[in-house]
Design a protein around this motif. Structure first.
Motif, PDB file in Angstrom:
ATOM      1  N   ASP A  87      17.025  15.472  -6.169  1.00 42.43           N
ATOM      2  CA  ASP A  87      18.050  16.514  -6.019  1.00 42.43           C
ATOM      3  C   ASP A  87      18.540  16.574  -4.575  1.00 42.43           C
ATOM      4  O   ASP A  87      19.538  17.218  -4.276  1.00 42.43           O
ATOM      5  CB  ASP A  87      17.496  17.885  -6.456  1.00 42.43           C
ATOM      6  CG  ASP A  87      16.217  18.253  -5.694  1.00 42.43           C
ATOM      7  OD1 ASP A  87      15.479  17.338  -5.236  1.00 42.43           O
ATOM      8  OD2 ASP A  87      15.968  19.464  -5.535  1.00 42.43           O
ATOM      9  N   GLN A  88      17.838  15.884  -3.673  1.00 38.25           N
ATOM     10  CA  GLN A  88      18.207  15.934  -2.247  1.00 38.25           C
ATOM     11  C   GLN A  88      18.411  14.558  -1.629  1.00 38.25           C
ATOM     12  O   GLN A  88      18.927  14.442  -0.525  1.00 38.25           O
ATOM     13  CB  GLN A  88      17.084  16.604  -1.448  1.00 38.25           C
ATOM     14  CG  GLN A  88      16.826  18.025  -1.839  1.00 38.25           C
ATOM     15  CD  GLN A  88      15.607  18.568  -1.110  1.00 38.25           C
ATOM     16  OE1 GLN A  88      15.372  18.251   0.053  1.00 38.25           O
ATOM     17  NE2 GLN A  88      14.831  19.377  -1.783  1.00 38.25           N
ATOM     18  N   ARG A  89      17.944  13.527  -2.307  1.00 37.91           N
ATOM     19  CA  ARG A  89      18.010  12.181  -1.738  1.00 37.91           C
ATOM     20  C   ARG A  89      18.780  11.278  -2.687  1.00 37.91           C
ATOM     21  O   ARG A  89      18.500  11.275  -3.896  1.00 37.91           O
ATOM     22  CB  ARG A  89      16.601  11.631  -1.540  1.00 37.91           C
ATOM     23  CG  ARG A  89      15.805  12.422  -0.535  1.00 37.91           C
ATOM     24  CD  ARG A  89      14.394  11.910  -0.475  1.00 37.91           C
ATOM     25  NE  ARG A  89      13.666  12.582   0.589  1.00 37.91           N
ATOM     26  CZ  ARG A  89      12.417  12.308   0.929  1.00 37.91           C
ATOM     27  NH1 ARG A  89      11.750  11.355   0.295  1.00 37.91           N
ATOM     28  NH2 ARG A  89      11.825  12.957   1.891  1.00 37.91           N
ATOM     29  N   PHE A  90      19.706  10.525  -2.137  1.00 37.74           N
ATOM     30  CA  PHE A  90      20.594   9.730  -2.986  1.00 37.74           C
ATOM     31  C   PHE A  90      20.671   8.297  -2.468  1.00 37.74           C
ATOM     32  O   PHE A  90      21.060   8.054  -1.325  1.00 37.74           O
ATOM     33  CB  PHE A  90      21.988  10.358  -3.014  1.00 37.74           C
ATOM     34  CG  PHE A  90      21.940  11.822  -3.375  1.00 37.74           C
ATOM     35  CD1 PHE A  90      21.689  12.212  -4.679  1.00 37.74           C
ATOM     36  CD2 PHE A  90      22.105  12.794  -2.406  1.00 37.74           C
ATOM     37  CE1 PHE A  90      21.612  13.554  -5.021  1.00 37.74           C
ATOM     38  CE2 PHE A  90      22.031  14.144  -2.727  1.00 37.74           C
ATOM     39  CZ  PHE A  90      21.784  14.527  -4.039  1.00 37.74           C
ATOM     40  N   PHE A  91      20.278   7.391  -3.311  1.00 34.25           N
ATOM     41  CA  PHE A  91      20.363   5.953  -3.004  1.00 34.25           C
ATOM     42  C   PHE A  91      21.280   5.394  -4.082  1.00 34.25           C
ATOM     43  O   PHE A  91      20.894   5.273  -5.245  1.00 34.25           O
ATOM     44  CB  PHE A  91      18.963   5.329  -3.067  1.00 34.25           C
ATOM     45  CG  PHE A  91      18.846   3.946  -2.477  1.00 34.25           C
ATOM     46  CD1 PHE A  91      19.891   3.027  -2.528  1.00 34.25           C
ATOM     47  CD2 PHE A  91      17.670   3.560  -1.857  1.00 34.25           C
ATOM     48  CE1 PHE A  91      19.769   1.757  -1.976  1.00 34.25           C
ATOM     49  CE2 PHE A  91      17.522   2.284  -1.299  1.00 34.25           C
ATOM     50  CZ  PHE A  91      18.575   1.386  -1.361  1.00 34.25           C
ATOM     51  N   LEU A  92      22.532   5.111  -3.696  1.00 36.39           N
ATOM     52  CA  LEU A  92      23.555   4.741  -4.676  1.00 36.39           C
ATOM     53  C   LEU A  92      23.941   3.277  -4.549  1.00 36.39           C
ATOM     54  O   LEU A  92      23.966   2.720  -3.441  1.00 36.39           O
ATOM     55  CB  LEU A  92      24.804   5.612  -4.478  1.00 36.39           C
ATOM     56  CG  LEU A  92      24.591   7.126  -4.550  1.00 36.39           C
ATOM     57  CD1 LEU A  92      25.914   7.851  -4.272  1.00 36.39           C
ATOM     58  CD2 LEU A  92      24.031   7.537  -5.908  1.00 36.39           C
ATOM     59  N   CYS A 122      22.649  20.344   5.586  1.00 37.47           N
ATOM     60  CA  CYS A 122      23.853  19.516   5.534  1.00 37.47           C
ATOM     61  C   CYS A 122      23.488  18.142   4.978  1.00 37.47           C
ATOM     62  O   CYS A 122      22.310  17.787   4.888  1.00 37.47           O
ATOM     63  CB  CYS A 122      24.535  19.416   6.896  1.00 37.47           C
ATOM     64  SG  CYS A 122      23.776  18.279   8.016  1.00 37.47           S
ATOM     65  N   GLY A 123      24.505  17.404   4.555  1.00 41.17           N
ATOM     66  CA  GLY A 123      24.284  16.078   3.996  1.00 41.17           C
ATOM     67  C   GLY A 123      24.379  15.044   5.108  1.00 41.17           C
ATOM     68  O   GLY A 123      25.310  15.084   5.919  1.00 41.17           O
ATOM     69  N   TRP A 124      23.417  14.148   5.147  1.00 43.63           N
ATOM     70  CA  TRP A 124      23.448  13.051   6.127  1.00 43.63           C
ATOM     71  C   TRP A 124      23.675  11.743   5.397  1.00 43.63           C
ATOM     72  O   TRP A 124      22.979  11.439   4.431  1.00 43.63           O
ATOM     73  CB  TRP A 124      22.111  12.958   6.875  1.00 43.63           C
ATOM     74  CG  TRP A 124      22.034  13.865   8.048  1.00 43.63           C
ATOM     75  CD1 TRP A 124      21.575  15.140   8.062  1.00 43.63           C
ATOM     76  CD2 TRP A 124      22.431  13.563   9.396  1.00 43.63           C
ATOM     77  NE1 TRP A 124      21.656  15.667   9.319  1.00 43.63           N
ATOM     78  CE2 TRP A 124      22.180  14.712  10.165  1.00 43.63           C
ATOM     79  CE3 TRP A 124      22.970  12.437  10.018  1.00 43.63           C
ATOM     80  CZ2 TRP A 124      22.455  14.774  11.532  1.00 43.63           C
ATOM     81  CZ3 TRP A 124      23.246  12.495  11.373  1.00 43.63           C
ATOM     82  CH2 TRP A 124      22.992  13.652  12.116  1.00 43.63           C
ATOM     83  N   CYS A 128      29.395  12.244  -1.305  1.00 46.21           N
ATOM     84  CA  CYS A 128      29.925  13.582  -1.011  1.00 46.21           C
ATOM     85  C   CYS A 128      29.853  14.469  -2.261  1.00 46.21           C
ATOM     86  O   CYS A 128      29.524  15.657  -2.179  1.00 46.21           O
ATOM     87  CB  CYS A 128      31.380  13.504  -0.539  1.00 46.21           C
ATOM     88  SG  CYS A 128      31.551  12.781   1.093  1.00 46.21           S
ATOM     89  N   GLU A 129      30.165  13.886  -3.398  1.00 45.54           N
ATOM     90  CA  GLU A 129      30.158  14.629  -4.658  1.00 45.54           C
ATOM     91  C   GLU A 129      28.759  15.166  -4.953  1.00 45.54           C
ATOM     92  O   GLU A 129      28.586  16.313  -5.369  1.00 45.54           O
ATOM     93  CB  GLU A 129      30.627  13.683  -5.781  1.00 45.54           C
ATOM     94  CG  GLU A 129      31.315  14.370  -6.927  1.00 45.54           C
ATOM     95  CD  GLU A 129      32.170  15.553  -6.470  1.00 45.54           C
ATOM     96  OE1 GLU A 129      31.819  16.687  -6.840  1.00 45.54           O
ATOM     97  OE2 GLU A 129      33.160  15.356  -5.728  1.00 45.54           O
ATOM     98  N   ARG A 130      27.761  14.342  -4.715  1.00 40.81           N
ATOM     99  CA  ARG A 130      26.373  14.784  -4.949  1.00 40.81           C
ATOM    100  C   ARG A 130      25.978  15.885  -3.966  1.00 40.81           C
ATOM    101  O   ARG A 130      25.290  16.826  -4.329  1.00 40.81           O
ATOM    102  CB  ARG A 130      25.420  13.591  -4.875  1.00 40.81           C
ATOM    103  CG  ARG A 130      25.434  12.810  -6.193  1.00 40.81           C
ATOM    104  CD  ARG A 130      24.993  11.390  -6.011  1.00 40.81           C
ATOM    105  NE  ARG A 130      24.885  10.674  -7.257  1.00 40.81           N
ATOM    106  CZ  ARG A 130      25.900  10.114  -7.917  1.00 40.81           C
ATOM    107  NH1 ARG A 130      27.137  10.224  -7.450  1.00 40.81           N
ATOM    108  NH2 ARG A 130      25.694   9.467  -9.046  1.00 40.81           N
TER     109      ARG A 130
END
Ligand SMILES: CC(C)(COP(=O)(O)OP(=O)(O)OC[C@H]1O[C@@H](n2cnc3c(N)ncnc32)[C@H](O)[C@@H]1OP(=O)(O)O)[C@@H](O)C(=O)NCCC(=O)NCCS
Length: 161
Positions: free
Chosen positions: A58-63, A89-91, A115-117
């Motif tokens: 829910d906080q970490r995104f590997f796309l 904030c999102g990094w 950004c959407e996530r």
């Protein structure tokens, strides 16, 4: 690669999709990074996947970006809170597109997906960091609307006292 770079706009590439990375993507991620940096570090990428692709999703995104099953690039980001007193904030800390897939909107699609996530998680600010002389990344981030933020980075060498 075939998708071709014949496309006039990324938005015409109906096959382009952005999805969470899977363990089997990591070889391609590592290979792309090695081709760009000249340094192969597969263990580092396996570890990053372990940390950013499997936990606290829910906080970490590997796309990963792909088209017709072909790996085109990846981006990694994370929500961080209260570091240096800053509200959550999102990094964005990694984004890489295969050289033969560039300038067709893949980087933009990865950026928007990240950004959407962040937005979906209630975050309204995106930050990143890059080398001052990295004109390519600077052009890309500027094209996405990013501008200089309120912080400065400081550093010093930790020589023997
Ligand atoms: C920066 C990068 C992610 C851009 O990916 P991309 O898929 O080519 O980006 P897009 O096609 O979505 O381009 C979006 C905009 O970025 C800017 N841009 C992208 N490449 C550019 C270039 N070579 N020169 C100048 N501007 C550029 C342009 O404004 C472009 O919009 P336009 O095509 O309408 O002019 C890609 O070049 C890359 O992976 N570079 C290496 C990154 C790297 O070293 N990563 C490791 C550290 S994190």
């Amino acid at each position: 690669m075939a998708v071709a770079r014949a496309l006039a706009s990324p938005h015409e590439d109906a096959a382009l999709s952005i999805r969470p990375a899977r363990a089997e993507d990591i070889a391609a991620v590592s290979e792309l990074d090695a081709a760009i940096t000249g340094l192969a570090k597969p263990a580092y990428w396996r570890d990053l996947f372990e940390r950013y692709g499997t936990r606290r999703q829910d906080q970490r995104f590997f796309l990963v970006a792909e088209s017709d099953g072909e790996f085109l690039g990846f981006a990694i980001g994370e929500i961080r809170a209260w570091e240096f007193g800053a509200p959550p904030c999102g990094w964005l800390f990694a984004i890489d597109v295969k050289p033969d897939a560039r300038l067709t909107g893949v980087g933009t699609a990865l950026f928007h997906a990240l950004c959407e996530r962040f937005r979906a998680a209630g975050i309204d600010k995106l930050r990143t960091m890059l080398a001052r002389d990295n004109h390519l990344m600077l052009s890309f981030f500027r094209s996405q609307g990013m501008m200089a933020g309120p912080s400065i980075q400081l550093e010093m060498a930790l020589d023997d006292p």
